[in-house]
Design an enzyme around this catalytic site. Structure first.
Site, PDB file in Angstrom:
ATOM      1  N   SER A 181       1.054  -1.447   0.087  1.00  0.00           N
ATOM      2  CA  SER A 181      -0.321   0.160   0.041  1.00  0.00           C
ATOM      3  C   SER A 181       0.735   1.007   0.453  1.00  0.00           C
ATOM      4  O   SER A 181       1.923   1.337   0.276  1.00  0.00           O
ATOM      5  CB  SER A 181      -0.782  -0.375   1.471  1.00  0.00           C
ATOM      6  N   ASP A 182       0.014   2.422  -0.588  1.00  0.00           N
ATOM      7  CA  ASP A 182       0.962   3.740  -0.214  1.00  0.00           C
ATOM      8  C   ASP A 182       0.853   3.881   1.115  1.00  0.00           C
ATOM      9  O   ASP A 182      -0.511   3.095   2.095  1.00  0.00           O
ATOM     10  CB  ASP A 182       0.092   4.856  -1.158  1.00  0.00           C
TER      11      ASP A 182
END
Length: 765
Positions: free
Chosen positions: A304-305
């Site tokens: 994920s960011d």
């Protein structure tokens, strides 16, 4: 030297079931010479070894592998470290990766905790945003894209990997391969600009550079193309904003650089903050599983960011952290960067049957596989030492490469009266502007471990290059963004004394990059006023721009005698700028993004669609603005030289082709000036009629040639007809028969043109 990473000290070898698997994989996980059967056998052996580790983990330890923490950003003499509480998390096996922790001593200490003091003894994966250099900082990616030279970009990434790996980094959250068509978006600085072909070539080059000859090589780090996908199309150019794209535009414009990166062997992918077709990327199964894994065959891990799993709640697709964790894991997102949702929710979700443990296992397998390919199960320390880190950091070869990359990234935009290169007979040069004697901003955004003390400022570079007898007169005149004009008087006075004025103006480095969107694209602060005052002196005026995005400055361009786009060039900025201004290097850079007249034109890009009423500036009721021309100040692909070039003799050898054929075109390029130079010959195609609307033209190929004075050459292009494919009405990618217009020239707005056609395939009976 770069490929002989000698181990300075010997470390105790950590053994696990994975270290028993003697298989050497390349950056893409394969040795080119291997047969398909051998590849399959090797992958099966890796899978068995990974499964043997997975079988010994508790559910809590499995979830720990899916969790990534950051260091505390406290940077000491040996790099960044973690807090005591985070060290305890490592000891308990509750994390699989740390980011923003580096330095050989720190990494060795924490890795020791992971493999000696934890129950599972699984090595950590250390990540960092090595975007355009570690300590030897290269030009920002947008600037390097202006070189139109994938080999240069690959070399920069290779050096960046060598330095980062020596400091204990295994994983970079790069390259950023988002297509950016709106210069207001600050993160345009991190990518290759507006074109899918140029972006794809640069994406693949970066992946090859970071990952080198093989991930098991201690000098390699695993690449992570980001942000998947469509992030560069944020509405209004405002970071983190909504994205609204058709699937066709996504596939034809925004996905190609990611696919190129995957085909180049990228080991990981980062999901983007934005939504795609109403579903945020971090929860988008169609994007992360259907497209990435099933269509493209991607086998790596997806991360994920920062906190993007938790942000599914404000997005409005998850009500709780548990919902967010479930959606992301089921979509195919393997590692949670800093949201805590996996850490806090997954064990309970599995125990109550909301998430299958087999789904957790699949994500863990992908993470363990990357750790294996990096050689961490064989040597969790990868031979790092303080001595090796010191020897490789800012190595003289690296610094020399940074200077070469910087000067090849510079774009000459205007040169009235051939004022450049500067004449050696000048008695005095006025150097004016807030960026002239600046050693922080040339590093640009996301500068890794770059230090201002390593930077050669423009003023320093000029002073080292100027000939004896030429005086350098310096005054900043103003600040980058402030409102004070108190320095104008001194700056103008010095300009009046000089033979020529060099004005160094633009943005500060924090005006580009993440969370740095701008609503206007002019020179900030009072810089334009200072430039106008300098113009009033009547002296030749060279505007040197330092910035992370295209600027909309038509009035400033008009005031200047010459304009040089110098971007944020990294540690060797000053020397590279001096090389170009004094003519020891003839500029070859070409713009990777369009320079508009006004921010009101954004998003503005060359490969736009036509409308039923294309813009005609002299006609009402066409798609135009009433207060400015429709054309840009400088088009995509534009760049001047200290010599001139002429194009002639465009010819197509086979103007009628079948779907499986290759187009062969030639053009003669002549150096009509007085010095050697390099030209980037660009080939564009327009599909005249399609089942869906097509762009007015698209870059399909380019070649770089070097020519001496008066020399000419025939440039040959071989373009597979497959390169004309696009996503049709049925959402399948194909070449449609019909007529096409071919353009070959020096940029997207100029050149010669011809025509060819593609026949419909013959149907068998």
């Amino acid at each position: 030297m770069l490929h002989r990473m000698q181990r300075v000290d010997r470390v105790r070898r950590f053994r696990s079931p994975l270290s028993m698997v003697a298989v050497c994989l390349s950056a893409s996980g394969l040795l080119i010479a291997q047969s398909r059967d051998q590849v399959a056998r090797d992958e099966a052996r890796v899978a068995r070894a990974v499964d043997s580790v997975l079988a010994g983990l508790t559910l809590e330890e499995k979830v720990g592998q899916l969790v990534q923490y950051t260091g505390d950003y406290a940077t000491g003499p040996q790099g960044r470290t973690v807090t005591s509480s985070q060290r305890e998390i490592v000891r308990r096996g509750m994390t699989g990766s740390l980011l923003n922790v580096f330095g050989s001593d720190n990494v060795r200490e924490l890795q020791h905790v992971a493999v000696e003091e934890s129950r599972a003894k699984i090595p950590l994966l250390f990540g960092l945003d090595v975007i355009h250099g570690f300590r030897t900082v290269f030009p920002i990616p947008l600037a390097e894209a202006a070189s139109w030279d994938p080999a240069l970009v690959e070399n920069s990434a290779r050096i960046s990997a060598v330095e980062a790996a020596a400091a204990g980094i295994h994983w970079t959250f790069a390259p950023m391969v988002d297509i950016a068509r709106d210069a207001r978006w600050g993160r345009i600085a991190e990518g290759a600009g507006e074109d899918p072909l140029l972006g794809s070539l640069m994406a693949a080059a970066k992946v090859r550079g970071f990952q080198g000859a093989g991930l098991s090589n201690p000098s390699s780090i695993v690449a992570c193309p980001k942000h998947f996908a469509g992030y560069g199309a944020a509405e209004g150019g405002r970071d983190y904003n909504t994205v609204e794209l058709s699937e066709r535009t996504l596939r034809d414009v925004y996905l190609p650089p990611f696919k190129a990166a995957v085909e180049a062997g990228a080991g990981t992918i980062m999901a983007s903050f934005n939504e795609v077709n109403g579903v945020p990327s971090s929860a988008n199964r169609w994007l992360l599983t259907t497209v990435l894994r099933e269509e493209w065959g991607f086998k790596g891990l997806v991360v994920s960011d920062w906190n993007s799993i938790g942000e599914l709640i404000p997005h409005g697709v998850a009500a709780t952290e548990g919902d967010a964790a479930l959606l992301s894991l089921e979509a195919g997102l393997d590692m949670d960067m800093m949201s805590g949702c996996y850490r806090d929710q997954l064990v309970a979700l599995v125990k109550r049957g909301a998430v299958r443990e087999s789904t957790v296992d699949e994500a863990v397998r992908r993470i363990l596989r990357i750790k294996y390919l990096l050689g961490l199960f064989d040597d969790p320390y990868r031979g790092i030492s303080r001595e090796q880190e010191h020897a490789l950091t800012l190595h003289l070869d690296h610094v020399a490469a940074a200077r070469d990359a910087a000067r090849r990234s510079i774009v000459l935009l205007k040169n009235e009266g051939n004022i450049l290169p500067l004449k050696p007979s000048l008695s005095s040069i006025a150097v004016i502007g807030p960026l002239a004697d600046n050693v922080r901003d040339p590093l640009g955004p996301w500068a890794g471990n770059g230090q201002a003390q390593d930077v050669v400022s423009a003023l320093q570079g000029l002073r080292s290059a100027v000939r004896s007898g030429t005086d350098i007169l310096y005054a900043p005149g103003c600040t980058v963004s402030g409102g004070d004009t108190g320095g104008f008087t001194q700056a103008v006075a010095l300009a009046r004394k000089a033979d020529v004025v060099l004005a160094f103006m633009g943005e500060s480095s924090d005006m580009s990059g993440e969370a740095a969107s701008r609503s206007s694209l002019g020179l900030p602060g009072r810089q334009s006023e200072l430039l106008a005052a300098l113009r009033q002196t009547g002296k030749p005026l060279v505007l040197v721009l330092m910035n992370g995005r295209p600027l909309a400055i038509p009035e400033d361009v008009a005031r200047a005698t010459a304009v040089v786009e110098a971007w944020f060039l990294g540690v060797q900025a000053g020397h590279a700028i001096a090389d170009v201004l004094f003519g020891s290097y003839n500029p070859t850079g070409r713009l990777p993004a369009t320079f508009p007249r006004s921010a009101g034109q954004e998003p503005y890009y060359y490969n736009h669609k036509n409308t039923g009423r294309p813009p005609v500036d002299t006609l009402n009721y066409t798609s135009r603005y009433i207060d400015l021309p429709s054309s840009p100040v400088f088009p995509f692909g534009f760049g001047l030289s200290y010599t001139t070039y002429a194009y002639s003799g465009l010819a197509i050898a086979n103007p009628t082709l079948g779907v499986g054929d290759t187009l062969h075109a030639i053009v003669t390029v002549a150096n009509t000036g007085g010095r050697e130079g390099g030209e980037t010959v660009q080939l564009y195609v327009r599909d005249d009629v399609g089942s869906v609307t097509r762009p007015v033209k698209e870059l399909k190929a380019f070649q770089k040639v070097r020519l001496g004075p008066g020399e000419k050459t025939v440039v040959q292009f071989a373009l597979p007809v497959d390169a004309l494919a696009f996503t049709g009405l049925d959402m399948r990618r194909r070449v449609e028969p019909g007529t096409f217009t071919l353009f070959i020239g020096p940029n997207s707005a100029e050149g010669l043109q011809s025509a060819f056609s593609v026949r419909a395939p013959v149907e068998s009976r």
